[in-house]
Design an enzyme around this catalytic site. Sequence first.
Site, short mmCIF file in Angstrom:
data_model
loop_
_atom_site.label_atom_id
_atom_site.label_comp_id
_atom_site.label_asym_id
_atom_site.label_seq_id
_atom_site.Cartn_x
_atom_site.Cartn_y
_atom_site.Cartn_z
NE ARG A 159 -37.19 10.09 11.98
CZ ARG A 159 -38.10 9.86 12.92
NH1 ARG A 159 -39.35 9.66 12.61
NH2 ARG A 159 -37.78 9.87 14.20
CE1 TYR A 175 -29.23 26.45 -6.57
CE2 TYR A 175 -29.99 25.97 -4.35
CZ TYR A 175 -30.05 25.75 -5.71
OH TYR A 175 -30.93 24.82 -6.21
CG ASP A 193 -23.46 25.31 -1.72
OD1 ASP A 193 -22.85 24.38 -2.30
OD2 ASP A 193 -24.66 25.58 -1.93
CE LYS A 215 -27.45 20.98 -8.73
NZ LYS A 215 -27.21 22.16 -7.93
C1 LIG Z 1 -28.23 22.69 -6.91
C2 LIG Z 1 -27.58 23.41 -5.80
C3 LIG Z 1 -28.07 23.30 -4.49
C4 LIG Z 1 -29.34 22.56 -4.15
O1 LIG Z 1 -29.30 21.22 -4.45
P1 LIG Z 1 -30.65 20.39 -4.70
O2 LIG Z 1 -30.21 18.98 -4.57
O3 LIG Z 1 -31.13 20.78 -6.06
O4 LIG Z 1 -31.61 20.80 -3.62
C5 LIG Z 1 -27.36 23.92 -3.49
N1 LIG Z 1 -26.27 24.66 -3.75
C6 LIG Z 1 -25.79 24.80 -5.00
C7 LIG Z 1 -24.57 25.63 -5.22
C8 LIG Z 1 -26.43 24.20 -6.06
O5 LIG Z 1 -25.98 24.38 -7.30
#
Ligand SMILES: *Cc1c(COP(=O)(O)O)cnc(C)c1O
Length: 405
Positions: free
Chosen positions: A69, A122, A196, A221
């Site tokens: 884990r 977000y 973020d 991303k």
């Molecule tokens: C897509 C995104 C997230 C979340 O990511 P996931 O892997 O889809 O959960 C968080 N912050 C931003 C700015 C994003 O574009």
Amino acid sequence: MSKSDRTPSDPDMKFDTKLAHLGRRPTAKGGHAVNVPVVHASTILFDTVEEMEEATRHRAHPNWVHYGRGGTQTHIALQETVAELEGAHAALCVPSGLAAVAVAILSQVRQGDHLLVTDSVYAPTRAFCEGFLKSFGVETDYYDPLDIEDLRAKLRPETRVIYTEAPGSLTFEMQDIPAICQVAHARDTDTKVILDNTWATPMYFKSFAHGVDISVHAGTKYIVGHSDAMLGLVLTSEETTASVHRQANLLGYACGPDDIYLALRGLRTLSVRLERHQQNALALCTWLAGRSDVSRLFYPALPDDPGHAVWKRDFLGASGLFGVELEPVGKEGITAFLNSLELFGMGYSWGGYESLAIPTHPEDYRTVTRWEGHGPTLRLHAGLEDPDDLIRDLEQAFGQLNAAK
Ligand SMILES: *Cc1c(COP(=O)(O)O)cnc(C)c1O
């Protein structure tokens, strides 16, 4: 020789025992592969009681392998690499970007605490604050992403976290991260800044050099970069590492090593991909800026963007995601535009090699600032295609938009 290096050699060993024990330590000779092995594991074996006890003692530590884990060598390879690239003390893999957001916040707040979140956040992060934190007695207020005084005025003695995102989701406001960190760290009470950093990636914004305490990424991303895996990363300063790892451990988050491998594979080309994403985004923006059906662009790399000065001061580059506001046009026009796009896919997420376009509605999410919209907005992701082809696709789509008006 350690116990786990021993290949059972009993000539009387029965078939079923061979099935369970042979081949786990192959005696391969020669060189080694370029890439780290994909180590699948639930059980991790120890040779001695002493080793087992030591690993158990360090189980919340980022680079100890203790139980599946907590990840294997494959996870550690990604974590150490990403931490070094952004200048963090440590990094931790979690199953999605949203899980990274949740772990980062939960590691810092208790019942009765308060956090301040940018109004440009977000949307699922806002949903986590309202739908989850609230029911556990943690209160969230939102602040104007561009107004430090608004932020300062909303601080309370029990404010534990200032949550930031630069640029903001959908609307791309550039927050002044160093100034926000200064406000947080000047307080007598312990207040941490979470960023973020998904848009800029560890390549274009060095969070920790600018004062951030915890940086979260949707690895989904640009780090994975090929639209084929979900992953989150939480990057920490020395001070915040233990609390983040403890929180993730308590929640039981685990990531499969195949997805971690995809992230490691994607990461190797991050630099060449991002340069091209940026070039293509600039080419698309330049072309869009010359059109009479476009009213505004939201991309801090553009010299006339309101966030350009802050971006230029703090960031080392821009990625391929930006916003567009069109001159007022009805739903039929937007629908015809999006339906006719051939190279731009329509779908959530971004950061892969392919271009994307979606309609956005920033006005639906704001609670303390008003989105002063003029016309409908879109979010575009410039992929790695030839920009001339992307522009031709947009041009024919504008033809459809104008024909449908
Ligand atoms: C897509 C995104 C997230 C979340 O990511 P996931 O892997 O889809 O959960 C968080 N912050 C931003 C700015 C994003 O574009």
